[in-house]
Design an enzyme around this catalytic site. Sequence first.
Site, PDB file in Angstrom:
ATOM      1  N   HIS A 114       0.815  -1.220   0.000  1.00 57.64           N
ATOM      2  CA  HIS A 114       0.000   0.000   0.000  1.00 57.64           C
ATOM      3  C   HIS A 114       0.848   1.270   0.000  1.00 57.64           C
ATOM      4  O   HIS A 114       0.451   2.294  -0.583  1.00 57.64           O
ATOM      5  CB  HIS A 114      -0.924   0.003   1.220  1.00 57.64           C
ATOM      6  CG  HIS A 114      -1.790   1.217   1.323  1.00 57.64           C
ATOM      7  ND1 HIS A 114      -3.006   1.328   0.658  1.00 57.64           N
ATOM      8  CD2 HIS A 114      -1.623   2.386   2.001  1.00 57.64           C
ATOM      9  CE1 HIS A 114      -3.547   2.501   0.932  1.00 57.64           C
ATOM     10  NE2 HIS A 114      -2.732   3.170   1.739  1.00 57.64           N
ATOM     11  N   ASN A 154      -2.592   7.818 -12.960  1.00 54.11           N
ATOM     12  CA  ASN A 154      -2.651   9.129 -12.331  1.00 54.11           C
ATOM     13  C   ASN A 154      -2.156   8.958 -10.906  1.00 54.11           C
ATOM     14  O   ASN A 154      -2.657   8.110 -10.178  1.00 54.11           O
ATOM     15  CB  ASN A 154      -4.079   9.679 -12.305  1.00 54.11           C
ATOM     16  CG  ASN A 154      -4.607   9.974 -13.692  1.00 54.11           C
ATOM     17  OD1 ASN A 154      -3.837  10.149 -14.630  1.00 54.11           O
ATOM     18  ND2 ASN A 154      -5.918  10.033 -13.835  1.00 54.11           N
ATOM     19  N   HIS A 165      -3.336   3.679  -2.846  1.00 53.06           N
ATOM     20  CA  HIS A 165      -2.612   2.464  -3.218  1.00 53.06           C
ATOM     21  C   HIS A 165      -2.063   2.605  -4.642  1.00 53.06           C
ATOM     22  O   HIS A 165      -2.755   3.104  -5.531  1.00 53.06           O
ATOM     23  CB  HIS A 165      -3.564   1.271  -3.153  1.00 53.06           C
ATOM     24  CG  HIS A 165      -2.886  -0.047  -3.186  1.00 53.06           C
ATOM     25  ND1 HIS A 165      -2.748  -0.845  -2.073  1.00 53.06           N
ATOM     26  CD2 HIS A 165      -2.298  -0.724  -4.199  1.00 53.06           C
ATOM     27  CE1 HIS A 165      -2.111  -1.959  -2.404  1.00 53.06           C
ATOM     28  NE2 HIS A 165      -1.829  -1.905  -3.695  1.00 53.06           N
ATOM     29  N   HIS A 167      -1.647   2.219  -8.186  1.00 52.05           N
ATOM     30  CA  HIS A 167      -2.472   1.557  -9.197  1.00 52.05           C
ATOM     31  C   HIS A 167      -2.628   2.457 -10.417  1.00 52.05           C
ATOM     32  O   HIS A 167      -2.367   3.657 -10.372  1.00 52.05           O
ATOM     33  CB  HIS A 167      -3.858   1.212  -8.640  1.00 52.05           C
ATOM     34  CG  HIS A 167      -4.746   2.406  -8.447  1.00 52.05           C
ATOM     35  ND1 HIS A 167      -4.562   3.323  -7.428  1.00 52.05           N
ATOM     36  CD2 HIS A 167      -5.829   2.847  -9.151  1.00 52.05           C
ATOM     37  CE1 HIS A 167      -5.493   4.271  -7.507  1.00 52.05           C
ATOM     38  NE2 HIS A 167      -6.264   4.010  -8.539  1.00 52.05           N
TER      39      HIS A 167
END
Length: 354
Positions: A114, A154, A165, A167
């Site tokens: 995370h 982004n 997190h 991604h």
Amino acid sequence: MKKTSTRLADGRELVYYDLRDDTVRDAVDRRPLERTVTTSEVRRDPLLGDSAPSRLAPQGRTYHPPADQCPLCPSGRGTAERDPAYDVVVFENRFPSLAGDSGRCEVVCFTSDHDASFADLSEEQARLVVDAWTDRTSELSHLPSVEQVFCFENRGAEIGVTLGHPHGQIYAYPFTTPRTALMLRSLAAHKDATGGGNLFDSVLEEELAGERVVLEGEHWAAFVAYGAHWPYEVHLYPKRRVPDLLGLDEAARTEFPKVYLELLRRFDRIFGEGEPPTPYIAAWHQAPFGQLEFEGVTRDDFALHLNFSLPPYVRQAEVPRGLRIRHERVHQRDVPPERAAERLREVADVHERE
């Protein structure tokens, strides 16, 4: 790479991409998730000629949850991923802007950590993300409704990211995106004017001979474009022109992680030590899979590239006023591309300078 496809409790597809071939992903999602019925539509602007998708359902996205409630973390937190850890995982977005006949939206989790970022990945992990992007491009391109596959990340609340997190996302559009259409139009005009010349090849040759090169390897080159719209806008190209991620050869795939990770780390260093991670937008531009509307241009004429930009409203002290966008969408920069490229070379890793 090992690929394992499964289903979440609400029926959405989830795909694991693992570094180890002996990894077993057989957990069953038993959460009491109701099936979501999401519809979307694409409307075309008759004056501008471009299209915009919209989700026809109430807004219900998760917004900045605490770390112990992050829906992208491994199991134990009431999340989408049910195993103790994962390498890379991709799943259908629960709140998509594109669905059904209007395309598809997917979420790509780069790591189960995370608190990490893409720049924290090892080269092996980053290569796995590239392989996942490539596989999703292949899979999504075969959907009848999909015309273009757009992989992007982004990063940062300043960009509008609602989950911390690490991604990215993949949008499988049922149309050619406006920016790609403009590039295809310019490509066709240049080909006609030069008797068959390729505009992408000409641009890359010119940039590599100039002062705006930021980073260069044997198979990849990164530069701040001559006509960059944003204060810090880097374009990353494979030196061998290919239309999409599927066209990259093994040598280019192997070198990409080293080049891209160094680029990301330079952006994190441009504002000095001790500063928070730099927000950015990174997006792959791939050739559309549908029939091209410009005469004389084929998919093979297009050049895959990654556009990496730092928004103008980030770190105003470093980028004074950064960029002004007037009502007519005319971009004005206060940081010349040459200065941006120089700054990004200045913050190269010490080993890269040697």
